[in-house]
Design a protein around this motif. Structure first.
Motif, short mmCIF file in Angstrom:
data_model
loop_
_atom_site.label_atom_id
_atom_site.label_comp_id
_atom_site.label_asym_id
_atom_site.label_seq_id
_atom_site.Cartn_x
_atom_site.Cartn_y
_atom_site.Cartn_z
N SER A 1 0.82 -1.22 0.00
CA SER A 1 0.00 0.00 0.00
C SER A 1 0.85 1.26 0.00
O SER A 1 0.43 2.30 -0.51
CB SER A 1 -0.93 0.00 1.22
OG SER A 1 -0.19 -0.01 2.42
N ASP B 1 -9.64 5.59 1.66
CA ASP B 1 -8.19 5.74 1.83
C ASP B 1 -7.60 6.77 0.88
O ASP B 1 -6.55 7.37 1.18
CB ASP B 1 -7.49 4.40 1.61
CG ASP B 1 -7.72 3.43 2.76
OD1 ASP B 1 -8.21 3.88 3.82
OD2 ASP B 1 -7.43 2.23 2.60
N ARG C 1 -1.97 -0.92 4.64
CA ARG C 1 -2.90 -2.04 4.52
C ARG C 1 -2.11 -3.31 4.22
O ARG C 1 -1.01 -3.26 3.68
CB ARG C 1 -3.90 -1.80 3.39
CG ARG C 1 -4.72 -0.52 3.55
CD ARG C 1 -5.60 -0.57 4.78
NE ARG C 1 -6.46 0.61 4.87
CZ ARG C 1 -7.05 1.01 5.98
NH1 ARG C 1 -6.89 0.32 7.11
NH2 ARG C 1 -7.81 2.09 5.98
#
Length: 599
Positions: free
Chosen positions: A132, A573, A202
Motif C-alpha cells: 500500500s 483511503d 494495509r
C-alpha cells in the motif's frame, strides 16, 4: 422546455449513472447520446460523428503505440533497472513513481501503470514492505506524468482538439510541457518526501500467502474402493457437487497431472489435490465418496501427507495472481457465465477483495473492478487468456528484454511521428495513426494485439460524449454556467475564478471518467474566457490539468481502481493522500498557467 434545461437534466442523469456504477460508463455514454438525439439536442445525422473525431483517433493510436512499447521490451528494460534500487523506501518511491511519471508522458498512463505495477508488487514482496505504501503513489504518479505531453492522457488530447475546433491552432505535442512538467515534479516531490506518510498501511498482497493462504486450504482427497467418483471425469465431479471447486492436480502413482490438463476418468487410489474449505470437503465426501488423506492403515504415509500439506509447492501448476481491470468483460459476471474453464482453460482458485480473501462459494461471486484473482491454467495460454478477459497479471513475472531490433524500430517510428507533429508536417491524429499503422506493418505488434490494445469502452465513451458535450455548448447551457460563475466572481480577480474552475473540474473528474470531465468542462471554460474578455488558453489549460487530478476516489480513474485490490485499500483511503496532493497541484498550476499562458 428550453434546450438548456433538457441538457442539464440529461447530464444530471448521466452523471448520476456514472456515479452509481451499475452500468459501465460506455453504455451510459451511448444511452446519453441516443437520448440527446431523441430530444432533438443532437441532430440525428451528426449523432456518430464523434467516433471520427481527431481526439478519438489519437487516443486509439496512442493505445496501440503503448502496447508496441511494451512488446518491444523497452519498458521491461527500464523496469529491470528499477528492481535494483535496494530496500530504502524513499528511494523505491522515487524510482517507481518517477519511472511511471516519465513513461506516462509518452504512452497511455494506464498502460504505464500496468507495466510498473508487477514491478512494485515484486519490490514490496522482496523487501517485506506493505504494498500500500508503493501502489497509491505509483497510481498518482501515472496521472501526474500524463500532464506533460499531448499524448499523456485523453483530457490533453480533447482540450487540444477543442481549441482547434474553435478556429485556432490545436495545442502541440509539448504545449502542455511547461506547466505539466513543473506540476508533475512538484507532485512527485510531495509524494516522495511527505505524501507517502499519509497513505494508510494495509495488508494488501505483499505475498501470495498473505492474501491467498493457499497451504491452509490445500487438501488431499483419495478415491477409495467403490467410491461414487470412480470412473468420473473431473467435469463429472464438478457437475455432481454443483460447485466450481478448484482441483489443482491429480496424482496417480508417481505422476502428477495439473488439474486443468487432466481429462481422463478417475481410478481407485487416485489422489486429488483440491483447494477447498470445510464445506466443500464435506460436499466431496458426501456426493462423490472421496476420503481425506492416504490409505487409513498407512500411518507413516498419513504423517508424510500432513507435512506435505504444510509445505506444498505449487511449482508446475502455473498459478497466477491477476487484478480485474475497469474495462474487463468479467465485471458483474460469474465463473459459470464466463465459462472460464471451457472457453479459456482457467480454474478460479480464490478471489480477494479489499485486501482479504472472499470465503463465499466461488460460483456465486460476481467480479468487480479491482478484485484480485488466483488462477490456474496452462503456462502457454495464461497471458493471452488474461488479456482477453481484461485482467492484469500481478504475480512475479519474468521480465523480457524483447528483441533489440523491435525495440529500436518502435522507438524510431515513434520519434518520426513526434517530429512530424513538432514541425507541423502532420496533425497529431494523422501522425500517430500513421505510426501505429507502420508498427503493425513491420511486426512490432501483431494485428490481433493491436486491436486488443484499443480500449473499446474509452473509445465509445469519447465518441458518444463529444456530441453531448457540444450540445451543452449549442444549447446555451455552458454559457449559463459561465454566467453564474462570472456573477459570483465579478468582485474577485480572475485567478479566483480559475481556482473555482479547477475545483469544479477536479470534483467532476473524481466521479466520472476524466475524458468525460474534460469534454463537459471545455465549453464552460470557453464561455468563462469570453465573459472575462480574456485569452482562451489559460482556461483550457486549467481544465486540462484539473481533469486529470482524480486523486480522491478509486473510481475517478482506472489507475486508482487497478491498485485498490493489490494494495488492500478501502474507498476512503484515497482522500488521505489525494486531497493534499490535489491542493498542491492547484497551488502550482494556477500561477504556472498565468505565467506561461497570460490572460
Amino acid at each position: 422546455m428550453a434546450d438548456s434545461t433538457l441538457v442539464f437534466t440529461l447530464l444530471g442523469l448521466t452523471l448520476a449513472a456514472f456515479v452509481w456504477g451499475r452500468f459501465r460508463y460506455d453504455l451510459v455514454a451511448l444511452a446519453a447520446l441516443l437520448t440527446a438525439v431523441l430530444l432533438g439536442l443532437v441532430p440525428a445525422e451528426e449523432a456518430f460523428l464523434g467516433f471520427g473525431h481527431p481526439a478519438v483517433i489519437t487516443v486509439a493510436a496512442v493505445l496501440v503505440l503503448s502496447r508496441g512499447f511494451e512488446r518491444s521490451g523497452l519498458v521491461d528494460l527500464i523496469a529491470e533497472q528499477a528492481l535494483k534500487v535496494g530496500d530504502r523506501l524513499l528511494l523505491q518511491l522515487l524510482v517507481l513513481t518517477g519511472t511511471v511519471l516519465v513513461l506516462s508522458g509518452v504512452m497511455n498512463n494506464v498502460g504505464a501503470l500496468a507495466l510498473m505495477l508487477p514491478v512494485a508488487i515484486r519490490m514490496a514482496r522482496e523487501h517485506g514492505s506493505p504494498p500500500s505504501l508503493l501502489l497509491m503513489p505509483l497510481a498518482f504518479g501515472s496521472l501526474l506524468g500524463g500532464l506533460t505531453t499531448l499524448i499523456g492522457t485523453p483530457p490533453n488530447i480533447i482540450i487540444s482538439s477543442y481549441r482547434g475546433s474553435l478556429g485556432g491552432d490545436s495545442f502541440g505535442m509539448f504545449s502542455f510541457f511547461p506547466v505539466g512538467s513543473v506540476v508533475a515534479l512538484c507532485g512527485l516531490a510531495f509524494i516522495v518526501l511527505l505524501g507517502w506518510r499519509l497513505v494508510p498501511k494495509r495488508a494488501g498482497s505483499a505475498s501470495t500467502e498473505a492474501m491467498f493462504d493457499t497451504a491452509h486450504y490445500l487438501v488431499e482427497l483419495r478415491v477409495p474402493e467403490k467410491a461414487k467418483a470412480e470412473g468420473w471425469t473431473l467435469h463429472d465431479l464438478r457437475e455432481a457437487i454443483d460447485e466450481t471447486i478448484p482441483i489443482l492436480a491429480v496424482v496417480r502413482g508417481e505422476r502428477r497431472h495439473a488439474g486443468h490438463t487432466f481429462h481422463g476418468a478417475l481410478h481407485e487410489g487416485d489422489i486429488l489435490l483440491v483447494e477447498a474449505g470445510p464445506d466443500e470437503m464435506k460436499l466431496l465426501e458426501d456426493k462423490a465418496g472421496l476420503e481425506v488423506g492416504p490409505e487409513p492403515d498407512d500411518e507413516s504415509a498419513q504423517e508424510d501427507s500432513s507435512e506435505e500439506a504444510e509445505t506444498f509447492d505449487t511449482e508446475g501448476l502455473h498459478l497466477v495472481e491477476a487484478v480485474v481491470r475497469n474495462d474487463s468483460m468479467m465485471i458483474n459476471r460469474t465463473v459459470a457465465q464466463l465459462r472460464l474453464h471451457n472457453q479459456y482453460g482457467l480454474h478460479l482458485v480464490a478471489v480477494a477483495r479489499d485486501g482479504g480473501r472472499l470465503n463465499q462459494r466461488l460460483r456465486d461471486i460476481r467480479f468487480r473492478p479491482g478484485d484480485v484473482l488466483l488462477l490456474q491454467g496452462s503456462e502457454s495460454e495464461l497471458a493471452e487468456s488474461l488479456v482477453t478477459l481484461g485482467c492484469l497479471p500481478l504475480a512475479k513475472r519474468d521480465l523480457s528484454l524483447g528483441q533489440p531490433r523491435l525495440l529500436l524500430v518502435s522507438v524510431g517510428i515513434f520519434t518520426v511521428a513526434i517530429l512530424a507533429m513538432v514541425l507541423d508536417l502532420l496533425p497529431s491524429s494523422v501522425a500517430l495513426a500513421g505510426a501505429a499503422l507502420v508498427s503493425l506493418l513491420v511486426g512490432v505488434l501483431p494485428l490481433r494485439e493491436g486491436y486488443q490494445a484499443i480500449d473499446g469502452p474509452v473509445i465509445v465513451l469519447l465518441g458518444a460524449m463529444i456530441p453531448v458535450g457540444q450540445a451543452l455548448e449549442t444549447s446555451g447551457g455552458a454559457a449559463l454556467i459561465a454566467e453564474a460563475m462570472l456573477a459570483l466572481g465579478s468582485d474577485w480577480p480572475v485567478v479566483v475564478t480559475l481556482a473555482g474552475l479547477f475545483l469544479l473540474s477536479t470534483l467532476l473528474s473524481n466521479v466520472v471518467n476524466n475524458a468525460a470531465a474534460a469534454l463537459l468542462m471545455a465549453p464552460i471554460a470557453a464561455s468563462l474566457a469570453k465573459g472575462f474578455d480574456a485569452s482562451l488558453d489559460p482556461f483550457l489549460m486549467v481544465v486540462a490539468v484539473s481533469a486529470s487530478c482524480a486523486f480522491l476516489t478509486p473510481i475517478g480513474h482506472q489507475s486508482n481502481t487497478l491498485v485498490m485490490g493489490p494494495g488492500g485499500y478501502r474507498f476512503g483511503d484515497y482522500w488521505w493522500l489525494g486531497l493534499p496532493l490535489s491542493l498542491v497541484v492547484m497551488a502550482v498550476t494556477i500561477p504556472m498557467v498565468l505565467l506561461v499562458w497570460p490572460l
